[in-house]
Design a protein around this motif. Sequence first.
Motif, PDB file in Angstrom:
ATOM      1  N   HIS A 177      52.611  38.624  35.186  1.00 21.13           N
ATOM      2  CA  HIS A 177      51.590  38.844  36.033  1.00 21.13           C
ATOM      3  C   HIS A 177      50.829  37.684  36.775  1.00 21.13           C
ATOM      4  N   LEU A 178      49.961  37.949  37.806  1.00 22.23           N
ATOM      5  CA  LEU A 178      50.078  37.205  39.281  1.00 22.23           C
ATOM      6  C   LEU A 178      48.305  36.355  38.822  1.00 22.23           C
ATOM      7  N   TYR A 179      48.055  35.578  39.149  1.00 24.24           N
ATOM      8  CA  TYR A 179      46.159  34.945  39.642  1.00 24.24           C
ATOM      9  C   TYR A 179      46.646  34.509  41.326  1.00 24.24           C
ATOM     10  N   THR A 180      45.983  34.991  41.579  1.00 22.42           N
ATOM     11  CA  THR A 180      45.409  34.163  42.628  1.00 22.42           C
ATOM     12  C   THR A 180      43.861  34.217  43.834  1.00 22.42           C
ATOM     13  N   GLY A 181      43.872  34.247  44.595  1.00 19.26           N
ATOM     14  CA  GLY A 181      42.702  34.165  45.251  1.00 19.26           C
ATOM     15  C   GLY A 181      41.699  35.516  45.583  1.00 19.26           C
ATOM     16  N   THR A 182      41.351  35.960  45.465  1.00 21.03           N
ATOM     17  CA  THR A 182      40.582  36.996  46.109  1.00 21.03           C
ATOM     18  C   THR A 182      41.019  37.372  47.478  1.00 21.03           C
ATOM     19  N   PRO A 183      40.892  36.687  48.640  1.00 20.22           N
ATOM     20  CA  PRO A 183      41.120  37.117  49.634  1.00 20.22           C
ATOM     21  C   PRO A 183      42.756  36.583  50.553  1.00 20.22           C
ATOM     22  N   LEU A 184      43.631  36.901  49.584  1.00 18.81           N
ATOM     23  CA  LEU A 184      44.468  36.365  49.041  1.00 18.81           C
ATOM     24  C   LEU A 184      45.173  38.109  48.747  1.00 18.81           C
ATOM     25  N   LEU A 201      45.396  39.214  39.459  1.00 17.56           N
ATOM     26  CA  LEU A 201      43.800  38.770  38.919  1.00 17.56           C
ATOM     27  C   LEU A 201      43.529  38.755  40.095  1.00 17.56           C
ATOM     28  N   LEU A 202      42.242  38.497  40.587  1.00 18.61           N
ATOM     29  CA  LEU A 202      41.662  38.247  41.186  1.00 18.61           C
ATOM     30  C   LEU A 202      40.335  37.096  41.760  1.00 18.61           C
ATOM     31  N   ALA A 203      40.007  36.324  42.295  1.00 20.21           N
ATOM     32  CA  ALA A 203      39.024  35.279  41.743  1.00 20.21           C
ATOM     33  C   ALA A 203      39.269  34.628  42.905  1.00 20.21           C
ATOM     34  N   THR A 204      37.331  34.795  43.888  1.00 20.96           N
ATOM     35  CA  THR A 204      37.339  32.883  44.792  1.00 20.96           C
ATOM     36  C   THR A 204      37.295  31.656  43.800  1.00 20.96           C
ATOM     37  N   GLU A 205      36.483  31.520  42.789  1.00 26.28           N
ATOM     38  CA  GLU A 205      36.427  30.612  41.981  1.00 26.28           C
ATOM     39  C   GLU A 205      36.530  30.728  40.255  1.00 26.28           C
ATOM     40  N   ALA A 284      46.064  45.407  42.266  1.00 31.51           N
ATOM     41  CA  ALA A 284      45.190  44.134  41.542  1.00 31.51           C
ATOM     42  C   ALA A 284      43.389  44.013  41.515  1.00 31.51           C
ATOM     43  N   THR A 285      43.307  43.518  40.350  1.00 34.36           N
ATOM     44  CA  THR A 285      41.724  44.017  39.662  1.00 34.36           C
ATOM     45  C   THR A 285      41.196  42.348  39.410  1.00 34.36           C
ATOM     46  N   PRO A 286      40.113  42.562  39.845  1.00 34.76           N
ATOM     47  CA  PRO A 286      38.838  41.337  39.766  1.00 34.76           C
ATOM     48  C   PRO A 286      39.388  40.627  38.206  1.00 34.76           C
ATOM     49  N   LEU A 287      40.068  38.884  38.178  1.00 35.13           N
ATOM     50  CA  LEU A 287      39.712  38.220  36.982  1.00 35.13           C
ATOM     51  C   LEU A 287      38.031  38.670  35.840  1.00 35.13           C
ATOM     52  N   ILE A 357      43.179  42.330  28.620  1.00 30.69           N
ATOM     53  CA  ILE A 357      43.395  43.321  29.268  1.00 30.69           C
ATOM     54  C   ILE A 357      42.282  43.285  29.951  1.00 30.69           C
ATOM     55  N   ALA A 358      43.402  43.837  31.911  1.00 29.24           N
ATOM     56  CA  ALA A 358      43.276  43.603  32.624  1.00 29.24           C
ATOM     57  C   ALA A 358      41.897  44.749  33.572  1.00 29.24           C
ATOM     58  N   GLY A 359      41.021  45.334  33.444  1.00 30.48           N
ATOM     59  CA  GLY A 359      39.905  45.967  33.230  1.00 30.48           C
ATOM     60  C   GLY A 359      39.578  46.292  35.065  1.00 30.48           C
ATOM     61  N   ALA A 360      39.441  47.138  35.924  1.00 25.47           N
ATOM     62  CA  ALA A 360      39.171  46.772  37.073  1.00 25.47           C
ATOM     63  C   ALA A 360      38.130  46.683  37.671  1.00 25.47           C
ATOM     64  N   VAL A 361      36.930  46.486  36.900  1.00 23.26           N
ATOM     65  CA  VAL A 361      35.197  46.598  37.507  1.00 23.26           C
ATOM     66  C   VAL A 361      35.061  45.077  36.749  1.00 23.26           C
ATOM     67  N   ALA A 362      34.257  43.623  37.585  1.00 25.68           N
ATOM     68  CA  ALA A 362      33.980  42.884  36.859  1.00 25.68           C
ATOM     69  C   ALA A 362      33.125  42.791  36.159  1.00 25.68           C
ATOM     70  N   PHE A 363      32.895  41.885  35.032  1.00 30.21           N
ATOM     71  CA  PHE A 363      31.455  42.349  34.215  1.00 30.21           C
ATOM     72  C   PHE A 363      31.106  40.826  33.456  1.00 30.21           C
ATOM     73  N   ARG A 364      32.498  39.936  34.109  1.00 36.04           N
ATOM     74  CA  ARG A 364      32.280  38.337  33.393  1.00 36.04           C
ATOM     75  C   ARG A 364      32.012  37.515  34.435  1.00 36.04           C
ATOM     76  N   SER A 365      31.188  36.312  34.188  1.00 39.70           N
ATOM     77  CA  SER A 365      31.553  35.410  34.827  1.00 39.70           C
ATOM     78  C   SER A 365      31.290  34.153  34.064  1.00 39.70           C
ATOM     79  N   GLY A 366      31.287  32.924  35.028  1.00 47.23           N
ATOM     80  CA  GLY A 366      31.055  31.194  34.708  1.00 47.23           C
ATOM     81  C   GLY A 366      32.751  31.127  33.829  1.00 47.23           C
ATOM     82  N   ASN A 367      33.383  30.270  32.884  1.00 45.66           N
ATOM     83  CA  ASN A 367      34.758  30.219  33.059  1.00 45.66           C
ATOM     84  C   ASN A 367      35.170  30.683  33.102  1.00 45.66           C
ATOM     85  N   LEU A 368      36.587  32.084  33.752  1.00 42.35           N
ATOM     86  CA  LEU A 368      36.815  33.041  33.571  1.00 42.35           C
ATOM     87  C   LEU A 368      38.539  33.086  32.714  1.00 42.35           C
TER      88      LEU A 368
END
Length: 371
Positions: A177-184, A201-205, A284-287, A357-368
């Motif tokens: 699996h991969l982690y990268t920035g949402t704009p990428l 898994l995508l995140a800007t921060e 791709a799904t949100p971290l 588990i990589a879910g498709a809908v963002a529900f967490r915040s903070g330190n991901l």
Amino acid sequence: MQIHRHSLPSAAPGTVRELVSFHFGTPGAGPKTYVQASLHADEIPGMLVAHYLREQFTRLDAQGDIRGEIILVTMANPIGLGQSAHGVIQGRFEHESGINFNRGYHNPVPFLKTALHGRLTDDAAHNIALIRAQARLAVGQWQTHTETDAMKKVLLGLAIDADIVLDLHCDNEAVLHLYTGTPLADAVAPLSALLGAHAVLLATESGEQPFDEACGRVWWELAGHFPMVPIPCACLSVTVELRGQLDVSHALARADADALLAFLGHAGQLAQTDGAVLAPACQATPLAGVEPIIAPHAGVLVFHATPGQNLQVGDVVADIVDPISSDVTTLRASVAGVLFARTMQRFVPRGGSVAKIAGAVAFRSGNLLGQ
């Protein structure tokens, strides 16, 4: 090929460590790629992949088939590799401070916002070159006080101006699996396809400034801060999780190295490419949509779900058996998605990480990312 040795400040009299980087191609003659392996020093698969990449890069360099520059660090953490307890490498956290080796990288964006004021133009190429030059300056001015921070400074300095940054890691037991920035998200799709990733898994921060984000966030944050001038996302920075810690074999490493080479060819880093890239095997799904399954109490961990398995809400992930009371707690998925990683341990403490588990809908915040 050139070999550069970067001495780290001595942590104690009579000791010295060094980072070794391998340089291929010609700096400034084309794009720049930076690849490092095993920043978490107990995550071994990346070192073997880097071994095969070094062989291929050496051959391609001798043939003149590298466009621009490639830097390869085959073992990115000599400090962590030297930490062991009873024969087991303890390479994720620095023993002295307890800090994760993949956290706390210098963020050059505040410096860049000031340094670039009034200097950017309508020419995107000019802006990219200026940002990279100033980013190198920002990292160079990072005042470090520990051996670990000095090591992080060397690594970030090698990567901060690259077009492509690939940070090779692995999880406990996992599928690739991969982690990268949402704009990428679009830019990473060919890499995902070639590697056969099960999750992106995508995140800007994501929290606490990991290495890949320190390189990538420069571009989307500056684009937001200077909206009147063109600033493209000029660095595809990706953490590549090469399955699990025990997935170390020549066959896997060769296949992963070949996939990375195919991606670099597709990206224009090599003189030849093997042609079209298939569509990614996953979306791709949100971290922030990842569900961390946490142990509610200690006990023997018995898995029902395996890495790579697609789960629905309510599906059983694992049981925890209390060996004294004989109580059994069943853990279930509360989001639908692929179980992409799970712990290697079969006895877990209360609050211990069980699976992700990589879910498709963002529900967490903070330190991901967690620890």
